[in-house]
Design a protein around this motif. Sequence first.
Motif, PDB file in Angstrom:
ATOM      1  N   GLU A 197      41.879  42.100  42.592  1.00 15.59           N
ATOM      2  CA  GLU A 197      41.693  41.449  43.893  1.00 15.59           C
ATOM      3  C   GLU A 197      42.026  39.965  43.802  1.00 15.59           C
ATOM      4  O   GLU A 197      42.604  39.394  44.744  1.00 15.59           O
ATOM      5  N   ALA A 198      41.708  39.353  42.665  1.00 20.75           N
ATOM      6  CA  ALA A 198      42.025  37.927  42.487  1.00 20.75           C
ATOM      7  C   ALA A 198      43.538  37.709  42.520  1.00 20.75           C
ATOM      8  O   ALA A 198      44.011  36.698  43.059  1.00 20.75           O
TER       9      ALA A 198
ATOM     10  N   LYS B  31      37.203  31.774  40.465  1.00 12.27           N
ATOM     11  CA  LYS B  31      36.134  30.850  40.873  1.00 12.27           C
ATOM     12  C   LYS B  31      36.355  29.468  40.267  1.00 12.27           C
ATOM     13  O   LYS B  31      36.062  28.455  40.891  1.00 12.27           O
ATOM     14  N   GLN B  32      36.885  29.446  39.033  1.00 14.38           N
ATOM     15  CA  GLN B  32      37.063  28.158  38.348  1.00 14.38           C
ATOM     16  C   GLN B  32      38.158  27.307  38.968  1.00 14.38           C
ATOM     17  O   GLN B  32      38.238  26.111  38.683  1.00 14.38           O
ATOM     18  N   THR B  33      39.010  27.906  39.793  1.00 15.95           N
ATOM     19  CA  THR B  33      40.079  27.122  40.418  1.00 15.95           C
ATOM     20  C   THR B  33      39.606  26.423  41.702  1.00 15.95           C
ATOM     21  O   THR B  33      40.378  25.701  42.326  1.00 15.95           O
TER      22      THR B  33
ATOM     23  N   LEU C  54      33.691  37.836  43.006  1.00 12.27           N
ATOM     24  CA  LEU C  54      34.996  37.215  42.728  1.00 12.27           C
ATOM     25  C   LEU C  54      35.205  37.040  41.231  1.00 12.27           C
ATOM     26  O   LEU C  54      34.259  36.758  40.483  1.00 12.27           O
ATOM     27  N   ASP C  55      36.440  37.184  40.823  1.00  9.92           N
ATOM     28  CA  ASP C  55      36.844  37.025  39.423  1.00  9.92           C
ATOM     29  C   ASP C  55      36.438  35.619  38.926  1.00  9.92           C
ATOM     30  O   ASP C  55      36.724  34.620  39.600  1.00  9.92           O
ATOM     31  N   PRO C  56      35.762  35.534  37.772  1.00  6.59           N
ATOM     32  CA  PRO C  56      35.323  34.217  37.273  1.00  6.59           C
ATOM     33  C   PRO C  56      36.471  33.211  37.128  1.00  6.59           C
ATOM     34  O   PRO C  56      36.288  32.014  37.405  1.00  6.59           O
TER      35      PRO C  56
END
Length: 156
Positions: free
Chosen positions: A56-57, A114-116, A109-111
Amino acid sequence: MKLLVYAVGTRMPAWVQTAWQDFAKRMPRDCALELHEIRPEPRTSGKTAQQLMHAEAQRIEAALPAQAWRVILDEHGRDLTTRDLANHLETWRGGGSDIALIIGGPDGLDPALKQTARQTLRLSSLTLPHPMVRILLAEQLYRAWTILTGHPYHRD
Ligand SMILES: C[S@@+](CC[C@H](N)C(=O)[O-])C[C@H]1O[C@@H](n2cnc3c(N)ncnc32)[C@H](O)[C@@H]1O
């Protein structure tokens, strides 16, 4: 400036679509609220939650405009009041870039995605179902806009 909501989940029930439209249509052209639905990975594929979120990311990344200011919606983010959100909206409007507000699917959400994010927002300390998050976000963005413009929709 546009508020672009990227939400994992398609084919929402009519009540979700109606509620979204109700708030989206109230936003002015210079602060337009647009919904971009992201196809969820089928939950019947036997993939792990990490694999589902990764797939999904990738779809979210492909859909996001390169210059957009990324904001992740996450129950693990920072608490904020509606006035805080109005302050963010004012800053976003001053910044000139479109704002991409990203909502995950059933597994989150993909970690790495999230970091972006430039910012992470928590709408509540409750874990909310993803169809409700898009509606709540639309209402709160509209409410934030009414605070900035002195519209009587918001009352302290
Ligand atoms: C069902 S929740 C996923 C829950 C998952 N356990 C997680 O940790 O993200 C689906 C999506 O809704 C959004 N969401 C859920 N509750 C939220 C809250 N309280 N504030 C902001 N976003 C929320 C997030 O984007 C999340 O990825």
